[in-house]
Design an enzyme around this catalytic site. Structure first.
Site, PDB file in Angstrom:
ATOM      1  N   HIS A 141      58.484 -44.851  30.579  1.00  0.00           N
ATOM      2  CA  HIS A 141      59.923 -44.582  30.534  1.00  0.00           C
ATOM      3  C   HIS A 141      60.139 -43.521  29.453  1.00  0.00           C
ATOM      4  CE1 HIS A 141      64.147 -45.550  29.492  1.00  0.00           C
ATOM      5  NE2 HIS A 141      64.230 -46.086  30.686  1.00  0.00           N
TER       6      HIS A 141
ATOM      7  N   ASP B  51      55.495 -51.103  25.183  1.00  0.00           N
ATOM      8  CA  ASP B  51      56.866 -51.192  25.667  1.00  0.00           C
ATOM      9  C   ASP B  51      56.911 -52.333  26.675  1.00  0.00           C
ATOM     10  OD1 ASP B  51      59.197 -50.992  27.052  1.00  0.00           O
ATOM     11  OD2 ASP B  51      58.900 -48.935  27.746  1.00  0.00           O
TER      12      ASP B  51
ATOM     13  N   GLN C 296      59.962 -54.185  30.697  1.00  0.00           N
ATOM     14  CA  GLN C 296      59.895 -54.720  32.071  1.00  0.00           C
ATOM     15  C   GLN C 296      58.951 -55.917  32.176  1.00  0.00           C
ATOM     16  OE1 GLN C 296      61.813 -53.954  34.493  1.00  0.00           O
ATOM     17  NE2 GLN C 296      62.715 -52.052  33.767  1.00  0.00           N
TER      18      GLN C 296
ATOM     19  N   LYS D 104      67.634 -57.159  29.813  1.00  0.00           N
ATOM     20  CA  LYS D 104      66.759 -57.333  30.972  1.00  0.00           C
ATOM     21  C   LYS D 104      66.258 -58.781  31.057  1.00  0.00           C
ATOM     22  CE  LYS D 104      65.227 -52.540  30.812  1.00  0.00           C
ATOM     23  NZ  LYS D 104      65.881 -51.758  31.854  1.00  0.00           N
TER      24      LYS D 104
ATOM     25  N   CYS E 212      64.524 -42.606  34.824  1.00  0.00           N
ATOM     26  CA  CYS E 212      64.148 -42.328  33.426  1.00  0.00           C
ATOM     27  C   CYS E 212      62.643 -42.218  33.273  1.00  0.00           C
ATOM     28  CB  CYS E 212      64.681 -43.397  32.472  1.00  0.00           C
ATOM     29  SG  CYS E 212      66.452 -43.391  32.370  1.00  0.00           S
TER      30      CYS E 212
HETATM   31  N1  PMP Z   1      61.058 -49.084  28.908  1.00  0.00           N
HETATM   32  C1  PMP Z   1      61.132 -49.438  30.186  1.00  0.00           C
HETATM   33  C2  PMP Z   1      59.864 -49.620  30.958  1.00  0.00           C
HETATM   34  C3  PMP Z   1      62.371 -49.643  30.778  1.00  0.00           C
HETATM   35  O1  PMP Z   1      62.458 -49.986  32.057  1.00  0.00           O
HETATM   36  C4  PMP Z   1      63.547 -49.456  29.990  1.00  0.00           C
HETATM   37  C5  PMP Z   1      64.921 -49.644  30.585  1.00  0.00           C
HETATM   38  N2  PMP Z   1      65.129 -49.043  31.798  1.00  0.00           N
HETATM   39  C6  PMP Z   1      63.402 -49.082  28.662  1.00  0.00           C
HETATM   40  C7  PMP Z   1      62.153 -48.922  28.146  1.00  0.00           C
HETATM   41  C8  PMP Z   1      64.570 -48.852  27.771  1.00  0.00           C
HETATM   42  O2  PMP Z   1      65.267 -50.026  27.576  1.00  0.00           O
HETATM   43  P1  PMP Z   1      66.704 -49.990  26.854  1.00  0.00           P
HETATM   44  O3  PMP Z   1      67.498 -48.967  27.589  1.00  0.00           O
HETATM   45  O4  PMP Z   1      67.205 -51.371  27.046  1.00  0.00           O
HETATM   46  O5  PMP Z   1      66.472 -49.645  25.438  1.00  0.00           O
END
Ligand code: PMP
Length: 405
Positions: free
Chosen positions: A123, A200, A203, A226, A364
């Site tokens: 991401h 990270d 997910q 999430k 993203c």
């Molecule tokens: N990493 C991953 C794999 C994600 O899917 C997301 C959210 N789409 C994020 C990071 C970022 O999370 P947040 O926007 O809640 O900070």
């Protein structure tokens, strides 16, 4: 397993509505999960009954809010099996957690000419902070590729690591491909070479039971929203040995021990990294989300979601012109795809008009899009509350769109 889906769904008021006169089918939980009443009630209760600024010890309500806030830290510590509550830093979310490490870890350890290895399936929030840090300190970001199936080429990892490597950043589960990465193996290879690892887990945390001590991970990030909790709060887990050496991320209230114009000393962990008034109510509600998840059981949820994933995948395979992105064995509950001849935005918009909420676009994850040479795709993702009937509704809507084109 007895998984009482009707009972689970009854906890989510938002799911029982119509959009565009069609029953809502929410297939975008990977973007953000809906909130159970337990979470909504906690938000309301705190504001109605004992709202006050925490850690100031000023009065009854402030004390009560503080106790609850710190209890949530204990809950998170137990939830991920961290050794110490000092290792649980509250942040705005996974993004801020990654930025905190990129800022503070790199300030302490990153030098000119050093390297950070980042996977190609990240991401943006686990790429850009490292690029920014690399630029600041004259370091370099090195790519760890994945293959077309969506599997990281970790056989190449040892070759990529050198004495210049300071950190490896990789997700536990990809938000596009659904791949569950072999992070134990990655961490073992990294540690053999004295390299730290940032995972990270945005997910992964809603689907995989975590044990940060067993993983031996250095840093692990996730977001409450999430995990069926509120938005605007999240967690950075970091090993105490790193956090105690790293400089603070931001300055302000709570992160200090003493302040004078001659100089400032910093508070102990975890407060050194928690400047300013935090999102008190959302953190309390995050605690309610954790209780709810524990009650249902992460393993039970994962099993249910896998059943949905297998069901949807087997049906989608028959759709003419479909191309899947991410087919790694044991993948998590997301399916990203395109259908030949239909633009993903058109498809997403038409599905929406039939009550089906999906995610469209680059998700993203521009580097994943670039890997497959595409601009974007459709993603459906499952949560604890989805049903096979909803997948049937989605498939019927998809068929309708295909007929139109
Ligand atoms: N990493 C991953 C794999 C994600 O899917 C997301 C959210 N789409 C994020 C990071 C970022 O999370 P947040 O926007 O809640 O900070």
């Amino acid at each position: 397993m007895t998984y009482d889906i009707d009972k689970i769904r009854s906890n989510f008021p938002i799911l029982h509505q119509e959009v565009y006169n069609k029953p809502l089918v929410y297939l975008d939980t990977a973007a953000s999960a809906q909130k159970p009443v337990q979470v909504l009630m906690k938000l309301e209760q705190l504001h109605n009954e004992y709202y006050g600024n925490i850690h100031r010890g000023a009065h009854f309500m402030a004390d009560k809010a503080t106790v609850e806030f710190e209890e949530v830290r204990n809950k998170i510590q137990a939830f991920i099996n961290a050794k110490s509550r000092k290792e649980i830093i509250f942040t705005k979310g996974a993004t801020e957690s990654m930025n905190l490490v990129a800022s503070s870890f790199c300030e302490k350890y990153l030098n000119k000419g050093d390297e950070i290895i980042v996977s190609e399936m990240e991401h943006h929030s686990n790429i850009v902070p490292w690029q920014m840090a690399a630029q600041r300190y004259g370091a370099k970001v090195v790519k760890l590729s994945f293959n077309d199936t969506g599997i990281l080429e970790i056989e190449k990892l040892s070759e990529l690591i050198s004495e210049k490597t300071k950190l490896i950043a990789v997700n536990h589960v990809s938000n596009v491909l659904g791949t569950v990465n072999p992070i134990e193996e990655i961490i073992a290879i990294a540690h053999k070479n004295n390299v730290a690892v940032m995972i990270d887990g945005a997910q992964a945390a809603p689907h995989i039971k975590l044990d940060v001590q067993k993983l031996d991970v250095d840093f692990y990030a996730f977001s409450a929203h999430k995990l069926y909790g509120p938005n605007g709060v999240g967690v950075l887990y970091g090993k105490e040995k790193w956090l105690s050496e790293m400089p603070p991320y931001q300055g302000g209230g709570q992160m200090i021990s003493e302040v004078s114009f001659e100089g400032t000393t910093y508070n102990e962990l975890p407060y050194k990294f928690e400047a300013g008034t935090p999102n008190i109510s959302s953190l309390a509600a995050f605690g309610a989300a954790i209780d709810f998840l524990i009650e249902i059981g992460i393993e039970n949820i994962a099993e249910w979601e896998h059943e949905l994933l297998d069901y949807a995948t087997s049906k989608l395979k028959d759709v003419e012109g479909i191309k899947f992105y991410g087919e790694a064995p044991g993948k998590s509950g997301v399916i990203s795809f395109n259908i030949e001849g239909i633009h993903f935005y058109d498809l997403g918009m038409l599905l929406d008009k039939m009550g089906v909420a999906v995610r469209t676009g680059h998700l993203c994850a521009d580097t994943v899009m670039a890997h497959y040479n595409m601009q974007g795709c459709i993603r459906i993702s499952f949560g604890m509350y989805n049903t096979k009937n909803e997948i049937d509704v989605f498939l019927a809507a998809l068929n309708k769109v295909r007929m139109m084109f």
